[in-house]
Design an enzyme around this catalytic site. Structure first.
Site, mmCIF file in Angstrom:
data_model
loop_
_atom_site.group_PDB
_atom_site.id
_atom_site.type_symbol
_atom_site.label_atom_id
_atom_site.label_comp_id
_atom_site.label_asym_id
_atom_site.label_seq_id
_atom_site.Cartn_x
_atom_site.Cartn_y
_atom_site.Cartn_z
ATOM 1 N N LYS A 173 21.256 35.267 19.839
ATOM 2 C CA LYS A 173 22.532 35.900 19.507
ATOM 3 C C LYS A 173 23.087 36.504 20.782
ATOM 4 C CE LYS A 173 24.417 39.603 18.825
ATOM 5 N NZ LYS A 173 25.781 39.481 19.362
ATOM 6 N N GLU A 229 19.566 53.070 22.227
ATOM 7 C CA GLU A 229 19.941 53.383 20.841
ATOM 8 C C GLU A 229 19.841 52.132 19.970
ATOM 9 O OE1 GLU A 229 21.920 54.052 23.530
ATOM 10 O OE2 GLU A 229 21.278 56.145 23.686
ATOM 11 N N GLU A 248 14.168 45.676 26.747
ATOM 12 C CA GLU A 248 14.670 45.939 28.102
ATOM 13 C C GLU A 248 15.907 46.794 27.922
ATOM 14 O OE1 GLU A 248 16.408 46.314 30.900
ATOM 15 O OE2 GLU A 248 16.953 44.224 31.296
ATOM 16 N N CYS A 282 21.455 46.857 34.510
ATOM 17 C CA CYS A 282 20.420 47.778 34.023
ATOM 18 C C CYS A 282 19.669 48.416 35.183
ATOM 19 C CB CYS A 282 19.479 47.070 33.067
ATOM 20 S SG CYS A 282 19.034 45.429 33.588
ATOM 21 N N GLU A 381 22.641 56.999 31.691
ATOM 22 C CA GLU A 381 23.068 55.697 32.222
ATOM 23 C C GLU A 381 24.565 55.559 31.956
ATOM 24 O OE1 GLU A 381 21.855 51.973 30.259
ATOM 25 O OE2 GLU A 381 21.464 51.173 32.249
HETATM 26 P P1 NAP Z 1 24.340 47.424 22.982
HETATM 27 O O1 NAP Z 1 25.205 48.008 21.928
HETATM 28 O O2 NAP Z 1 22.964 47.918 23.129
HETATM 29 O O3 NAP Z 1 24.333 45.832 22.742
HETATM 30 C C1 NAP Z 1 23.393 44.962 23.302
HETATM 31 C C2 NAP Z 1 23.218 43.762 22.383
HETATM 32 O O4 NAP Z 1 22.775 44.198 21.091
HETATM 33 C C3 NAP Z 1 24.500 42.986 22.097
HETATM 34 O O5 NAP Z 1 24.200 41.604 22.000
HETATM 35 C C4 NAP Z 1 24.928 43.535 20.767
HETATM 36 O O6 NAP Z 1 25.751 42.645 20.083
HETATM 37 C C5 NAP Z 1 23.619 43.699 20.069
HETATM 38 N N1 NAP Z 1 23.627 44.635 18.957
HETATM 39 C C6 NAP Z 1 24.490 45.644 18.689
HETATM 40 N N2 NAP Z 1 24.141 46.278 17.544
HETATM 41 C C7 NAP Z 1 23.035 45.652 17.077
HETATM 42 C C8 NAP Z 1 22.190 45.836 15.928
HETATM 43 N N3 NAP Z 1 22.412 46.802 15.033
HETATM 44 N N4 NAP Z 1 21.130 45.013 15.761
HETATM 45 C C9 NAP Z 1 20.859 44.040 16.667
HETATM 46 N N5 NAP Z 1 21.642 43.815 17.758
HETATM 47 C C10 NAP Z 1 22.703 44.614 17.974
HETATM 48 O O7 NAP Z 1 25.049 47.564 24.345
HETATM 49 P P2 NAP Z 1 26.611 47.564 24.620
HETATM 50 O O8 NAP Z 1 27.420 48.120 23.508
HETATM 51 O O9 NAP Z 1 26.939 46.213 24.996
HETATM 52 O O10 NAP Z 1 26.705 48.610 25.777
HETATM 53 C C11 NAP Z 1 26.480 50.011 25.544
HETATM 54 C C12 NAP Z 1 25.567 50.584 26.580
HETATM 55 O O11 NAP Z 1 24.289 49.923 26.537
HETATM 56 C C13 NAP Z 1 26.012 50.354 28.003
HETATM 57 O O12 NAP Z 1 26.948 51.253 28.424
HETATM 58 C C14 NAP Z 1 24.701 50.447 28.748
HETATM 59 O O13 NAP Z 1 24.375 51.759 29.010
HETATM 60 C C15 NAP Z 1 23.715 49.854 27.811
HETATM 61 N N6 NAP Z 1 23.416 48.434 28.126
HETATM 62 C C16 NAP Z 1 22.320 48.149 28.845
HETATM 63 C C17 NAP Z 1 22.033 46.838 29.183
HETATM 64 C C18 NAP Z 1 20.857 46.474 29.975
HETATM 65 O O14 NAP Z 1 20.879 45.485 30.669
HETATM 66 N N7 NAP Z 1 19.771 47.188 29.870
HETATM 67 C C19 NAP Z 1 22.865 45.810 28.785
HETATM 68 C C20 NAP Z 1 23.984 46.122 28.032
HETATM 69 C C21 NAP Z 1 24.235 47.446 27.705
HETATM 70 P P3 NAP Z 1 27.361 42.716 20.222
HETATM 71 O O15 NAP Z 1 27.682 42.844 21.645
HETATM 72 O O16 NAP Z 1 27.767 41.437 19.666
HETATM 73 O O17 NAP Z 1 27.797 43.899 19.405
#
Ligand code: NAP
Ligand code: MG
Length: 479
Positions: A173, A229, A248, A282, A381
């Site tokens: 996904k 989260e 991760e 990240c 972060e």
């Molecule tokens: P996120 O909400 O953690 O999303 C990451 C992935 O999880 C996306 O594919 C998202 O899908 C999916 N997801 C969301 N809700 C889910 C659920 N309930 N169950 C399973 N999968 C779910 O991250 P983001 O909104 O893209 O970004 C928010 C913050 O996360 C960023 O500001 C950053 O701090 C952190 N982040 C960290 C990394 C890293 O590389 N460690 C990468 C991205 C974000 P959708 O996008 O389709 O909603």
């Protein structure tokens, strides 16, 4: 308008629901493509397809044959670097030169795991006469992969290639903000002759379909990259069926600069590690911990370099592109506002080109400091081009500040003193320590992953294969 589709059992399909999501180009805010807004039914079809593929043929495919498919995919990627870079830049907003690097790294993941597929060994364990004990590493069966938007090409390729090499079938996904390059790689896989039911992709909103994927009884292991989260929600859903996860979850990684370091070689690396992908990495080096004895000298040169940074559209190919979305832009601006409220001085900022679209998601890179160690700017972060400078007066204090966040992903140590290098490497609570260098996430061959809230499990290198397999012990009695 381009149209992405789900890939299930080798067929490109709309969602059963027929709903779609529009994809936005972060450089100008234009809707340029659409993907299915999938639901639980689509996840179910994908998981069943992967399960059948595993039971019927993939689990019986020789390891070296699995490797050959991956090698062919790597060739296809290498032949299409410019095309993939164009797709990635349009989808994520990152400068073209960076997307090209991402495409090259994607090819390397397939190449590396192609060679690794038939080198996943078990052990023979000496016990007693008449007993033959040995272990083998078996695939989980079906693995589910939730990929974020920041490096779809790289992260999609590393998890996809490693899991197939280990012998699993997969359901992916991708993030809805950026997923077209993952669909393209899947198409290369089909063109390379990979049995079509082995890889299944379902697009849509994480909140809507993520939980179904995580708890689906046909999925045995979940690989997640994203925020702590959401990582916690993923684990809770996976726990409903007691399945294992790889997590991760980001970081707040420090560069620790001592007065005896080679400043000239440190500065460009430190600068790049906060602006790469507009700080949405990240392993971004988002804290600059600097020895009081060298602070003035370092900053006098570093501020000048930082102030010259230019931000523009992906096609302009400058130092930095836009952020991924309006949401991410608002998140980063909220941190700018917090630092203003806390009266933390801005030491340097870059410039946004006058030629960019007003509808793009641009922010300026900023260096602030000194940042108090208990400020959210020193702990949270931000996932944006925001570098927090924090001075320290001795080694012990540097280690304490470096370890003083909930995260523990990577760290950069800059010193010529060999003993200090080793003391730091041993004391830092994180998954990777770079000494007089810093690779955002490290290389293809190097195990990568976090401690504390940065997650658990390792990706990349041979270590990553362990997560994607389970150890089976076989004990045979003989006379
Ligand atoms: P996120 O909400 O953690 O999303 C990451 C992935 O999880 C996306 O594919 C998202 O899908 C999916 N997801 C969301 N809700 C889910 C659920 N309930 N169950 C399973 N999968 C779910 O991250 P983001 O909104 O893209 O970004 C928010 C913050 O996360 C960023 O500001 C950053 O701090 C952190 N982040 C960290 C990394 C890293 O590389 N460690 C990468 C991205 C974000 P959708 O996008 O389709 O909603
Ligand atoms: Mg996009």
């Amino acid at each position: 308008m381009e149209k992405g589709q789900n890939l299930i059992s080798g067929n490109w399909l709309n969602s059963k629901s027929e709903d779609i999501i529009h994809l936005t180009n972060p450089s100008d805010g234009d809707n340029f493509a659409s993907i299915p807004r999938s639901d639980a039914n689509d996840i179910d079809l994908a998981a069943k397809s992967a399960r059948q593929a595993f039971e019927k043929h993939w689990s019986k495919t020789p390891a070296f044959e699995r490797g050959k498919y991956l090698q062919k995919i790597s060739y296809k990627i290498n032949e299409s670097i410019d095309e993939l870079a164009f797709i990635e830049s349009k989808d994520t907003g990152k400068p073209l030169k960076q997307s090209k690097v991402d495409a090259q790294v994607a090819a390397r993941y397939f190449e590396f795991y192609a060679g690794a597929a038939d080198k996943i060994h078990g052990e023979v364990i000496p016990s007693q006469y008449g007993i033959n004990s040995f272990t083998k590493r078996e695939p989980h069966g079906v693995t589910g992969h939730i990929i974020p938007w920041n490096y779809p090409l790289q992260m999609g390729s590393r998890t996809f290639a490693a899991s197939l090499a280990a012998g699993n079938c997969i359901v992916i996904k991708p993030a809805e903000e950026a997923c077209l390059s993952v669909l393209k790689i899947a198409n290369f896989a089909l063109e390379s002759g990979l049995p079509p039911d082995v890889i299944n992709i379902v697009t849509g909103y994480g909140e809507e379909i993520g939980p179904y994927l995580c708890k689906h009884s046909d999925i045995d292991h979940v690989c997640f990259t994203g925020s702590p989260e959401v990582g916690s929600i993923v684990q809770q859903n996976a726990a409903l069926n007691n399945k294992s996860c790889t997590m991760e979850l980001g970081g707040k990684s420090p560069h620790i600069v001592f007065s005896d370091c080679d400043l000239e070689s440190a500065m460009p690396v430190i600068l790049n590690s906060i602006i790469q992908n507009s700080g949405q990495t990240c392993s971004a080096g988002s804290r600059l911990l600097i020895d009081e004895n060298v602070k003035e000298k370092f900053l006098s040169i570093f501020i000048d370099k930082f102030s010259k940074l230019m931000v523009g559209s992906a096609e302009m190919d400058l130092d930095m592109g836009p952020l991924i979305s309006e949401t991410q832009k608002n998140r980063v601006i909220s941190f700018y506002n917090k630092s203003k409220d806390e009266n933390i001085p801005i030491l340097a900022s870059g410039s946004i080109s006058k030629n960019v679209s007003k509808n793009g998601y641009y922010v300026n890179p900023v260096l602030i400091g000194p940042v108090p160690v208990d400020s959210v700017l020193a702990k949270d972060e931000i996932f944006g081009p925001y570098l927090s400078m924090i001075p320290f007066s001795n080694e012990e204090e540097a280690i304490s500040i470096a370890n003083g966040t909930d995260y523990g992903l990577t760290a950069g140590v800059w010193t010529k003193d060999g003993s200090r290098q080793m003391r730091l490497a041993n004391s830092l609570k994180c998954g990777q320590v770079f000494i007089n260098c810093y690779g955002a996430g490290g290389g293809v061959e190097i195990p990568f992953g976090g401690m504390k809230k940065s997650g658990f499990g390792r990706e990349k290198g041979m270590e990553g294969l362990k997560e994607l397999t389970v150890c089976k012990t076989i004990v045979q009695k003989f006379n």
